[in-house]
Design a protein around this motif. Sequence first.
Motif, mmCIF file in Angstrom:
data_model
loop_
_atom_site.group_PDB
_atom_site.id
_atom_site.type_symbol
_atom_site.label_atom_id
_atom_site.label_comp_id
_atom_site.label_asym_id
_atom_site.label_seq_id
_atom_site.Cartn_x
_atom_site.Cartn_y
_atom_site.Cartn_z
ATOM 1 N N VAL A 1 0.850 -1.194 0.000
ATOM 2 C CA VAL A 1 0.000 0.000 0.000
ATOM 3 C C VAL A 1 0.883 1.241 0.000
ATOM 4 O O VAL A 1 1.626 1.489 0.950
ATOM 5 N N CYS A 2 0.802 1.992 -1.081
ATOM 6 C CA CYS A 2 1.594 3.224 -1.206
ATOM 7 C C CYS A 2 1.047 4.014 -2.383
ATOM 8 O O CYS A 2 0.785 3.455 -3.444
ATOM 9 N N HIS A 3 0.837 5.305 -2.197
ATOM 10 C CA HIS A 3 0.374 6.134 -3.306
ATOM 11 C C HIS A 3 1.476 6.244 -4.364
ATOM 12 O O HIS A 3 2.663 6.249 -4.056
ATOM 13 N N ILE A 4 1.054 6.322 -5.592
ATOM 14 C CA ILE A 4 1.965 6.170 -6.722
ATOM 15 C C ILE A 4 3.089 7.205 -6.718
ATOM 16 O O ILE A 4 4.222 6.922 -7.103
ATOM 17 N N ASP A 5 2.820 8.439 -6.247
ATOM 18 C CA ASP A 5 3.845 9.486 -6.258
ATOM 19 C C ASP A 5 4.913 9.260 -5.185
ATOM 20 O O ASP A 5 6.004 9.847 -5.257
ATOM 21 N N ASP A 6 4.607 8.410 -4.211
ATOM 22 C CA ASP A 6 5.579 8.104 -3.160
ATOM 23 C C ASP A 6 6.228 6.733 -3.334
ATOM 24 O O ASP A 6 7.126 6.370 -2.566
ATOM 25 N N MET A 7 5.791 5.980 -4.322
ATOM 26 C CA MET A 7 6.228 4.583 -4.436
ATOM 27 C C MET A 7 7.587 4.466 -5.126
ATOM 28 O O MET A 7 7.742 4.869 -6.281
ATOM 29 N N PRO A 8 8.578 3.868 -4.464
ATOM 30 C CA PRO A 8 9.853 3.586 -5.137
ATOM 31 C C PRO A 8 9.627 2.561 -6.247
ATOM 32 O O PRO A 8 8.785 1.663 -6.115
ATOM 33 N N VAL A 9 10.379 2.677 -7.298
ATOM 34 C CA VAL A 9 10.205 1.748 -8.417
ATOM 35 C C VAL A 9 10.469 0.309 -7.989
ATOM 36 O O VAL A 9 9.854 -0.630 -8.498
ATOM 37 N N GLU A 10 11.363 0.134 -7.005
ATOM 38 C CA GLU A 10 11.660 -1.212 -6.518
ATOM 39 C C GLU A 10 10.425 -1.849 -5.866
ATOM 40 O O GLU A 10 10.205 -3.059 -5.970
ATOM 41 N N GLN A 11 9.616 -1.029 -5.207
ATOM 42 C CA GLN A 11 8.396 -1.534 -4.580
ATOM 43 C C GLN A 11 7.375 -1.941 -5.646
ATOM 44 O O GLN A 11 6.736 -2.994 -5.540
ATOM 45 N N PHE A 12 7.225 -1.114 -6.653
ATOM 46 C CA PHE A 12 6.323 -1.445 -7.764
ATOM 47 C C PHE A 12 6.763 -2.743 -8.431
ATOM 48 O O PHE A 12 5.944 -3.637 -8.700
ATOM 49 N N ASP A 13 8.061 -2.866 -8.691
ATOM 50 C CA ASP A 13 8.588 -4.073 -9.338
ATOM 51 C C ASP A 13 8.356 -5.316 -8.484
ATOM 52 O O ASP A 13 8.066 -6.390 -9.009
ATOM 53 N N ARG A 14 8.477 -5.162 -7.164
ATOM 54 C CA ARG A 14 8.285 -6.302 -6.268
ATOM 55 C C ARG A 14 6.851 -6.830 -6.380
ATOM 56 O O ARG A 14 6.630 -8.040 -6.448
ATOM 57 N N VAL A 15 5.881 -5.946 -6.402
ATOM 58 C CA VAL A 15 4.487 -6.348 -6.537
ATOM 59 C C VAL A 15 4.246 -7.029 -7.880
ATOM 60 O O VAL A 15 3.605 -8.095 -7.956
ATOM 61 N N MET A 16 4.769 -6.454 -8.933
ATOM 62 C CA MET A 16 4.573 -7.030 -10.266
ATOM 63 C C MET A 16 5.271 -8.377 -10.404
ATOM 64 O O MET A 16 4.747 -9.302 -11.041
ATOM 65 N N ASN A 17 6.441 -8.507 -9.784
ATOM 66 C CA ASN A 17 7.194 -9.763 -9.895
ATOM 67 C C ASN A 17 6.454 -10.923 -9.241
ATOM 68 O O ASN A 17 6.435 -12.040 -9.773
ATOM 69 N N VAL A 18 5.857 -10.680 -8.091
ATOM 70 C CA VAL A 18 5.119 -11.748 -7.410
ATOM 71 C C VAL A 18 3.765 -11.975 -8.074
ATOM 72 O O VAL A 18 3.399 -13.102 -8.422
ATOM 73 N N ASN A 19 3.007 -10.905 -8.276
ATOM 74 C CA ASN A 19 1.605 -11.031 -8.684
ATOM 75 C C ASN A 19 1.407 -11.330 -10.160
ATOM 76 O O ASN A 19 0.416 -11.970 -10.527
ATOM 77 N N VAL A 20 2.306 -10.863 -11.007
ATOM 78 C CA VAL A 20 2.138 -11.066 -12.454
ATOM 79 C C VAL A 20 3.174 -12.051 -12.997
ATOM 80 O O VAL A 20 2.824 -13.051 -13.629
ATOM 81 N N ARG A 21 4.441 -11.777 -12.749
ATOM 82 C CA ARG A 21 5.486 -12.694 -13.209
ATOM 83 C C ARG A 21 5.259 -14.096 -12.638
ATOM 84 O O ARG A 21 5.424 -15.109 -13.344
#
Length: 253
Positions: free
Chosen positions: A98-118
Motif C-alpha cells: 500500500v503506497c500512493h503512486i507518487d511516493d512509491m519507489p520503483v523497486e516496490q512497484f517491481d516487487r508487486v509485479m514480480n510476485v503477482n504477475v510474473r
Amino acid sequence: MVSKVLDGKVALVTGAAQGIGEAIAMAIADRGARIVASDINVERGEAMLSSLRSRGVEAHFLRHDVSSEPDWIAVVAETMRLFGKVDVLVNNAGLIEVCHIDDMPVEQFDRVMNVNVRGVFLGCKHIWPAMKAAGGGSIINMSSVTGIIASSDGSAAYSTSKGAVRLLTKAVARDYIDRNIRVNSVHPGGIRTPTVEPFLADPDTAPAVIGRTPMKRIGLPGEVGAVVAFLASDESSYMTGSEVVVDGGWLAV
C-alpha cells in the motif's frame, strides 16, 4: 459432506500457507484431491501441511518463491516426482504493497509485479508438461475485485498487477484451449484474512471495509475456496477465460 468431485486429481496451490491459499488447499483436498502446497513462508507452510495430513489428505509442502523461474522449474519437477502429473494449478501467491503512486519507489512497484504477475506467468508457462501428462487440466489465477475496478486507497500497484492477471488469464486460456487446459480467474472482494484483520480491528477503518460490500459483511476464505474447487473440477468444464467474482455484491453497485 462435500462431493469428491476431485477424487484422483493432483493440485498444486501456491501461497498456500495461510488465508485464502490455505482455504483453497483445504477445499480442494476435501473434494478428494492430493495436494502440493507451496509458499515462501516455510514455518507457516509446515503447520498448514500438518493440518492437511491430520485430515487424512495425501499432501506435501514445498518452499517456493513464485517470482523465481528456477523455483518454478524445481517445484513442478518435484511435484511430477511425487505424483507424476498435475491436474490443477492455483496461482494464489500474491503481495500487497500500500503506497500512493507518487511516493512509491520503483523497486516496490517491481516487487508487486514480480510476485503477482510474473509469478502467474511462470506458473502458466511451466505447468504445461505436468498437465500434458494428466491429459489436460484447470488453471485458476487469483485476481481481485481491484483488478476490475481500481481502488483509491494507495493500491495502484496492486490493482495494476491484478488487472494484468485478469487479462493474462484470458490470453493463456486462448493459448491453451487446444491443449485441454482451462484457465479462469477469481476476483475476491473483502475477505477475512491476516492481511485484512488489522483493518477490521480498527474502529476507524472497519466501517469503510464493510461499507463497501452490499451484503454488509466480510467474506470468509472458505467461500473463495469453494468457488476455486468448483473451477478445478469437471463441473466447470465449459468455462475458460472467465472471471468469477466473489465479493458480496461489491461490483454490483
